[in-house]
Design a protein around this motif. Structure first.
Motif, short mmCIF file in Angstrom:
data_model
loop_
_atom_site.label_atom_id
_atom_site.label_comp_id
_atom_site.label_asym_id
_atom_site.label_seq_id
_atom_site.Cartn_x
_atom_site.Cartn_y
_atom_site.Cartn_z
N THR A 1 6.50 -1.93 0.40
CA THR A 1 5.95 -0.65 0.85
C THR A 1 4.48 -0.51 0.46
O THR A 1 3.65 -0.06 1.27
CB THR A 1 6.77 0.50 0.25
N ASP B 1 1.31 -0.10 3.03
CA ASP B 1 0.31 0.96 2.87
C ASP B 1 -1.09 0.38 2.76
O ASP B 1 -2.06 0.92 3.33
CB ASP B 1 0.62 1.80 1.64
N VAL C 1 8.18 3.87 4.94
CA VAL C 1 6.84 4.00 5.51
C VAL C 1 6.87 3.59 6.98
O VAL C 1 7.74 2.83 7.40
CB VAL C 1 5.81 3.12 4.75
#
Length: 304
Positions: A113, A117, A147
Motif C-alpha cells: 500500500t 501511494d 487504496v
C-alpha cells in the motif's frame, strides 16, 4: 524459429538496457524503479513477489528463477515502468521492521500500500497497476481494498487460504502416516494454537507461529469479490503448486475479470515440457517467461 526468438530476446535486452533503473529506499523498503526511455508519463506496475524470503528480482536463498526481473525487463521494453522490491526478510530482517515474531501478514499489505501511494503521489505515471505473483497475488488483492488501483493482475495466485493450500500440497507429497501429524499441526496453527514442539517436517518455531497464523488464514475469495476495477487473472497448466480450481475460483469471484489459461506455463511463469523440466526452471534465471503472458499483461496494463 530459434533465430527469431533469439533476435526478439536481443531486442528486449537492448530496450531494457536503455531503461532508467534506479534503486530507492521508500520507508524501510528497498526497491528498484525501472522507467522506459522517451515516454513522458508511462503506466507503472508494482510487482509483488511470491512467498518466502524473496528479493526484488523474484529470487530466494535456494531458488533463483528471476521471475520479477524478467517481467520488469519485458514490460520496460513495451513502454511500462515497474517498481519491484525486497520483501521483509529478504537478505536479512531489518531493525525497522520490528521483531520477526511480531510480524503479521497485514504488514506485507501495508508495504504494498505504501508503495502504491508512492507511485501515485509521484506524478510521474499515467496510471498504477499492481501485479502479484503467487502469494503476492493475495497481497495485491488485499492492497486493492485499501487504496485505489487502476489495474490488478494476478499471476499463478491461489484461491485458497495458504494453510489449506500447504496441506493440499503436502498431502500429495507425503505418505499418509507422515502427513497426518503435519496436517493436524497446520490446522491447530490456523486455529490460533501454539504447537510446541512442531512435528518433524514442519519447522515453524513456536514464537513465529502467530505470524504464520496471520498468513495461513487470509482468504482471497471474499476480498476478490469486492474488486471493482479492471482485473486480469493468469495461470498455467504445468503449475505443480496450484490446481486449475484456484484459477476457476478466482475468475468466478470476479466475473468481470479477464482471464488467460496457458497450458504449458508453470508456477514461475515459464513454459516447461515435463516434471524434470519444471524443477530445473526454478533455477534458470535466463529462461524466458511465457510470451503470451507477457503480451497479455502488457496489453492489459497499457490500455487506456
Amino acid at each position: 524459429m530459434r533465430a527469431l526468438v533469439t533476435w526478439l530476446l536481443l531486442l528486449v535486452s537492448l530496450a531494457s538496457a536503455a531503461a532508467d533503473e534506479s534503486r530507492l529506499r521508500i520507508g524501510a523498503i528497498d526497491a528498484v524503479l525501472t522507467v522506459p526511455p522517451d515516454i513522458a508519463r508511462p503506466p507503472v506496475a508494482l510487482l509483488i513477489a511470491g512467498s518466502g524470503s524473496t528479493d526484488h528480482d523474484g529470487n530466494g536463498p535456494q531458488l533463483k528463477p528471476a521471475t520479477l526481473k524478467k517481467l520488469s525487463e519485458q514490460l520496460a521494453a513495451r513502454g511500462i515502468a515497474t517498481l519491484r522490491y525486497d520483501k521483509r526478510g529478504a537478505g536479512e530482517w531489518k531493525r525497522e521492521f520490528g521483531r520477526p515474531e511480531d510480524f503479521r501478514f497485514k504488514d506485507f499489505v501495508g508495504d504494498a500500500t505504501a508503495l502504491i501511494d508512492y507511485l501515485r503521489g509521484s506524478g510521474r505515471f499515467s496510471h498504477v497497476a499492481v501485479v502479484g505473483h503467487s502469494e503476492g497475488g493475495l497481497v495485491a488483492i488485499l492492497a486493492a481494498q485499501r487504496v485505489p488501483v487502476d489495474r490488478l493482475v494476478l499471476l499463478a495466485t491461489a484461491a485458497r487460504k495458504q494453510g489449506d493450500l500447504l496441506k493440499a500440497q503436502l498431502a500429495k507429497q507425503l505418505p499418509p502416516d507422515k502427513f497426518a501429524p503435519i496436517g493436524k499441526a497446520i490446522d491447530d496453527i490456523m486455529a490460533g494454537q501454539i504447537v510446541d514442539p512442531p512435528p518433524a517436517g514442519l519447522a515453524i518455531a513456536p514464537a513465529l507461529q502467530p505470524a504464520i497464523t496471520s498468513a495461513f488464514t487470509e482468504d482471497p475469495i471474499e476480498p476478490m469479490r469486492k474488486i471493482t476495477g479492471p482485473a486480469l487473472i493468469i495461470a498455467g497448466g504445468r503449475d505443480h503448486q496450484l490446481a486449475r480450481l484456484d484459477f476457476l475460483a478466482l475468475t468466478t469471484a470476479d466475473i468481470a475479470a479477464k482471464s488467460l489459461w496457458l497450458p504449458d506455463m508453470n508456477h514461475v511463469l515459464v513454459d516447461v515440457t515435463d516434471a524434470a523440466d519444471d524443477v530445473a526452471s526454478y533455477n534458470e534465471s535466463e529462461r524466458p517467461l511465457d510470451p503470451d503472458l507477457i503480451d497479455a499483461v502488457a496489453a492489459f496494463i497499457s490500455q487506456k
